[in-house]
Design a protein around this motif. Structure first.
Motif, PDB file in Angstrom:
ATOM      1  N   SER A 280       0.861  -1.211   0.115  1.00  0.00           N
ATOM      2  CA  SER A 280       0.016   0.073  -0.028  1.00  0.00           C
ATOM      3  C   SER A 280       0.815   1.408  -0.090  1.00  0.00           C
ATOM      4  CB  SER A 280      -0.953   0.060   1.292  1.00  0.00           C
ATOM      5  OG  SER A 280      -1.808  -1.195   1.266  1.00  0.00           O
ATOM      6  N   CYS A 281       0.401   2.384  -0.769  1.00  0.00           N
ATOM      7  CA  CYS A 281       1.166   3.523  -0.728  1.00  0.00           C
ATOM      8  C   CYS A 281      -0.158   4.652  -0.443  1.00  0.00           C
ATOM      9  CB  CYS A 281       1.779   3.621  -1.991  1.00  0.00           C
ATOM     10  SG  CYS A 281       2.257   5.275  -2.305  1.00  0.00           S
ATOM     11  N   THR A 282       0.262   5.440   0.760  1.00  0.00           N
ATOM     12  CA  THR A 282      -0.536   6.542   0.802  1.00  0.00           C
ATOM     13  C   THR A 282       0.412   7.791   0.836  1.00  0.00           C
ATOM     14  OG1 THR A 282       0.056   6.516   3.214  1.00  0.00           O
ATOM     15  CG2 THR A 282      -2.100   5.351   2.164  1.00  0.00           C
ATOM     16  N   ALA A 283      -0.168   8.957   0.791  1.00  0.00           N
ATOM     17  CA  ALA A 283       0.369  10.403   0.818  1.00  0.00           C
ATOM     18  C   ALA A 283       0.043  11.284   1.845  1.00  0.00           C
ATOM     19  CB  ALA A 283       0.498  10.931  -0.640  1.00  0.00           C
ATOM     20  N   SER A 284       0.824  12.289   2.187  1.00  0.00           N
ATOM     21  CA  SER A 284       0.293  13.419   3.103  1.00  0.00           C
ATOM     22  C   SER A 284      -0.592  14.494   2.288  1.00  0.00           C
ATOM     23  CB  SER A 284       1.717  13.977   3.800  1.00  0.00           C
ATOM     24  OG  SER A 284       2.631  14.654   2.725  1.00  0.00           O
ATOM     25  N   LYS A 285      -0.617  14.310   0.911  1.00  0.00           N
ATOM     26  CA  LYS A 285      -1.571  15.361   0.510  1.00  0.00           C
ATOM     27  C   LYS A 285      -2.170  14.509  -0.809  1.00  0.00           C
ATOM     28  CE  LYS A 285       1.201  19.452   0.950  1.00  0.00           C
ATOM     29  NZ  LYS A 285       1.977  20.690   0.069  1.00  0.00           N
ATOM     30  N   ASN A 286      -3.447  15.118  -1.254  1.00  0.00           N
ATOM     31  CA  ASN A 286      -4.044  14.248  -2.223  1.00  0.00           C
ATOM     32  C   ASN A 286      -3.451  14.236  -3.531  1.00  0.00           C
ATOM     33  OD1 ASN A 286      -5.820  12.792  -3.832  1.00  0.00           O
ATOM     34  ND2 ASN A 286      -7.332  14.240  -3.589  1.00  0.00           N
ATOM     35  N   ILE A 287      -2.599  13.037  -3.800  1.00  0.00           N
ATOM     36  CA  ILE A 287      -2.021  13.493  -5.188  1.00  0.00           C
ATOM     37  C   ILE A 287      -2.562  12.102  -6.077  1.00  0.00           C
ATOM     38  CG2 ILE A 287       0.188  13.971  -4.421  1.00  0.00           C
ATOM     39  CD1 ILE A 287       1.156  10.847  -4.570  1.00  0.00           C
ATOM     40  N   PHE A 288      -3.405  11.430  -5.598  1.00  0.00           N
ATOM     41  CA  PHE A 288      -3.929  10.281  -6.567  1.00  0.00           C
ATOM     42  C   PHE A 288      -4.777  10.755  -7.806  1.00  0.00           C
ATOM     43  CE2 PHE A 288      -1.747   7.297  -3.904  1.00  0.00           C
ATOM     44  CZ  PHE A 288      -1.410   7.905  -2.835  1.00  0.00           C
ATOM     45  N   SER A 289      -5.640  11.430  -7.436  1.00  0.00           N
ATOM     46  CA  SER A 289      -6.464  11.549  -8.394  1.00  0.00           C
ATOM     47  C   SER A 289      -6.126  12.323  -9.601  1.00  0.00           C
ATOM     48  CB  SER A 289      -7.563  12.530  -7.729  1.00  0.00           C
ATOM     49  OG  SER A 289      -7.077  13.944  -7.588  1.00  0.00           O
ATOM     50  N   ILE A 290      -4.943  12.905  -9.641  1.00  0.00           N
ATOM     51  CA  ILE A 290      -4.679  13.749 -10.865  1.00  0.00           C
ATOM     52  C   ILE A 290      -3.230  13.242 -11.583  1.00  0.00           C
ATOM     53  CG2 ILE A 290      -5.829  15.934 -10.064  1.00  0.00           C
ATOM     54  CD1 ILE A 290      -2.969  16.686  -9.147  1.00  0.00           C
ATOM     55  N   ASN A 291      -2.500  12.261 -11.038  1.00  0.00           N
ATOM     56  CA  ASN A 291      -1.289  11.925 -11.467  1.00  0.00           C
ATOM     57  C   ASN A 291      -1.238  10.548 -11.893  1.00  0.00           C
ATOM     58  OD1 ASN A 291       0.743  14.129 -10.746  1.00  0.00           O
ATOM     59  ND2 ASN A 291      -0.417  13.713  -8.743  1.00  0.00           N
ATOM     60  N   THR A 292      -0.365  10.199 -12.991  1.00  0.00           N
ATOM     61  CA  THR A 292       0.164   8.845 -13.118  1.00  0.00           C
ATOM     62  C   THR A 292       0.902   8.326 -12.136  1.00  0.00           C
ATOM     63  OG1 THR A 292      -0.491   9.105 -15.752  1.00  0.00           O
ATOM     64  CG2 THR A 292       0.842   7.208 -15.099  1.00  0.00           C
ATOM     65  N   LEU A 293       0.461   7.369 -11.411  1.00  0.00           N
ATOM     66  CA  LEU A 293       1.465   6.871 -10.316  1.00  0.00           C
ATOM     67  C   LEU A 293       2.031   5.377 -10.654  1.00  0.00           C
ATOM     68  CD1 LEU A 293      -1.040   7.694  -7.530  1.00  0.00           C
ATOM     69  CD2 LEU A 293       0.819   8.969  -8.167  1.00  0.00           C
ATOM     70  N   ALA A 294       3.019   5.356  -9.745  1.00  0.00           N
ATOM     71  CA  ALA A 294       3.769   4.348 -10.337  1.00  0.00           C
ATOM     72  C   ALA A 294       4.501   3.152  -9.098  1.00  0.00           C
ATOM     73  CB  ALA A 294       5.218   4.275 -11.178  1.00  0.00           C
ATOM     74  N   TRP A 295       4.796   2.096  -9.167  1.00  0.00           N
ATOM     75  CA  TRP A 295       5.588   1.454  -8.168  1.00  0.00           C
ATOM     76  C   TRP A 295       6.890   1.152  -8.822  1.00  0.00           C
ATOM     77  CZ3 TRP A 295       4.622   0.346  -3.058  1.00  0.00           C
ATOM     78  CH2 TRP A 295       3.274   0.405  -2.765  1.00  0.00           C
ATOM     79  N   TYR A 296       7.893   1.369  -7.950  1.00  0.00           N
ATOM     80  CA  TYR A 296       9.195   0.865  -8.226  1.00  0.00           C
ATOM     81  C   TYR A 296       9.958  -0.026  -7.634  1.00  0.00           C
ATOM     82  CZ  TYR A 296       8.990   5.397 -10.832  1.00  0.00           C
ATOM     83  OH  TYR A 296       8.950   6.367 -11.711  1.00  0.00           O
ATOM     84  N   ARG A 297      10.816  -0.568  -7.595  1.00  0.00           N
ATOM     85  CA  ARG A 297      11.916  -1.590  -6.630  1.00  0.00           C
ATOM     86  C   ARG A 297      13.204  -1.222  -6.997  1.00  0.00           C
ATOM     87  NH1 ARG A 297      10.057  -7.363  -9.092  1.00  0.00           N
ATOM     88  NH2 ARG A 297      11.236  -7.341 -10.957  1.00  0.00           N
ATOM     89  N   GLN A 298      13.910  -1.382  -5.657  1.00  0.00           N
ATOM     90  CA  GLN A 298      15.361  -1.422  -6.051  1.00  0.00           C
ATOM     91  C   GLN A 298      15.961  -2.531  -5.394  1.00  0.00           C
ATOM     92  OE1 GLN A 298      17.201   2.511  -5.034  1.00  0.00           O
ATOM     93  NE2 GLN A 298      18.986   2.106  -5.959  1.00  0.00           N
ATOM     94  N   ALA A 299      16.787  -3.237  -5.927  1.00  0.00           N
ATOM     95  CA  ALA A 299      17.257  -4.568  -5.237  1.00  0.00           C
ATOM     96  C   ALA A 299      18.834  -4.027  -4.690  1.00  0.00           C
ATOM     97  CB  ALA A 299      17.360  -5.684  -6.009  1.00  0.00           C
ATOM     98  N   PRO A 300      19.414  -4.540  -4.047  1.00  0.00           N
ATOM     99  CA  PRO A 300      20.834  -4.395  -3.573  1.00  0.00           C
ATOM    100  C   PRO A 300      21.914  -4.331  -4.892  1.00  0.00           C
ATOM    101  CG  PRO A 300      19.810  -5.744  -1.924  1.00  0.00           C
ATOM    102  CD  PRO A 300      18.942  -5.745  -3.272  1.00  0.00           C
ATOM    103  N   GLY A 301      22.290  -3.384  -4.846  1.00  0.00           N
ATOM    104  CA  GLY A 301      23.444  -3.238  -6.054  1.00  0.00           C
ATOM    105  C   GLY A 301      22.749  -2.954  -7.471  1.00  0.00           C
ATOM    106  N   LYS A 302      21.641  -2.795  -7.518  1.00  0.00           N
ATOM    107  CA  LYS A 302      20.905  -2.719  -8.713  1.00  0.00           C
ATOM    108  C   LYS A 302      20.340  -1.233  -8.831  1.00  0.00           C
ATOM    109  CE  LYS A 302      20.072  -7.467  -9.814  1.00  0.00           C
ATOM    110  NZ  LYS A 302      18.953  -8.397 -10.372  1.00  0.00           N
ATOM    111  N   GLN A 303      19.958  -0.672 -10.249  1.00  0.00           N
ATOM    112  CA  GLN A 303      19.236   0.567 -10.311  1.00  0.00           C
ATOM    113  C   GLN A 303      17.932   0.182 -10.015  1.00  0.00           C
ATOM    114  OE1 GLN A 303      20.201   1.755 -14.252  1.00  0.00           O
ATOM    115  NE2 GLN A 303      21.822   3.073 -13.514  1.00  0.00           N
ATOM    116  N   ARG A 304      17.204   1.332  -9.761  1.00  0.00           N
ATOM    117  CA  ARG A 304      15.843   1.674  -9.364  1.00  0.00           C
ATOM    118  C   ARG A 304      15.022   0.979 -10.851  1.00  0.00           C
ATOM    119  NH1 ARG A 304      14.711   6.782  -6.968  1.00  0.00           N
ATOM    120  NH2 ARG A 304      15.534   5.651  -5.094  1.00  0.00           N
ATOM    121  N   GLU A 305      14.046   0.220 -10.359  1.00  0.00           N
ATOM    122  CA  GLU A 305      13.363  -0.281 -11.730  1.00  0.00           C
ATOM    123  C   GLU A 305      11.771   0.221 -11.585  1.00  0.00           C
ATOM    124  OE1 GLU A 305      12.694  -4.602 -13.857  1.00  0.00           O
ATOM    125  OE2 GLU A 305      12.835  -4.474 -11.638  1.00  0.00           O
TER     126      GLU A 305
END
Length: 114
Positions: free
Chosen positions: A21-46
């Motif tokens: 789950s992802c929440t935010a301190s301000k309402n950003i969800f209604s107007i943005n394209t949102l994404a999940w990223y991941r970063q493994a040790p020693g690798k770039q964020r994907e």
């Protein structure tokens, strides 16, 4: 300044499931394209998955058919349902706008191991 907060990670066996789950301190969800990223040790964020305001989704090939991104406007929450988890999914998972321009949160650790 917007603060992003991810939760739901943990240790799971291969083949298991988690819902992030992802929440935010301000309402950003209604107007943005949102994404999940991941970063493994020693690798770039994907970038793993993205969802537009209209609900269109995109996924990196390695998670197609296993992960589902969704957003709940009433709860101002972004989700990532992860099924059939594999050891290579082990990483810190973070949410952001698809352009990554919001301040990054701390993420939530997902570890897939037997």
């Amino acid at each position: 300044q917007v603060q992003l907060m991810e939760s739901g990670g943990g240790l799971v066996q291969p083949g298991g499931s988690l819902r992030l789950s992802c929440t935010a301190s301000k309402n950003i969800f209604s107007i943005n394209t949102l994404a999940w990223y991941r970063q493994a040790p020693g690798k770039q964020r994907e970038l793993v998955a993205a969802i537009t305001g209209g609900g269109s989704t995109n996924y990196v090939d390695s998670v197609k058919g296993r992960f589902t991104i969704s957003r709940d406007y009433a709860r101002d929450t972004l989700y990532l349902q992860m099924n059939s988890l594999k050891p290579e999914d082990t990483a810190v998972y973070l949410c952001n706008r698809v352009d990554g321009r919001l301040p990054w949160g701390q993420g939530t650790q997902v570890t897939v191991s037997s």
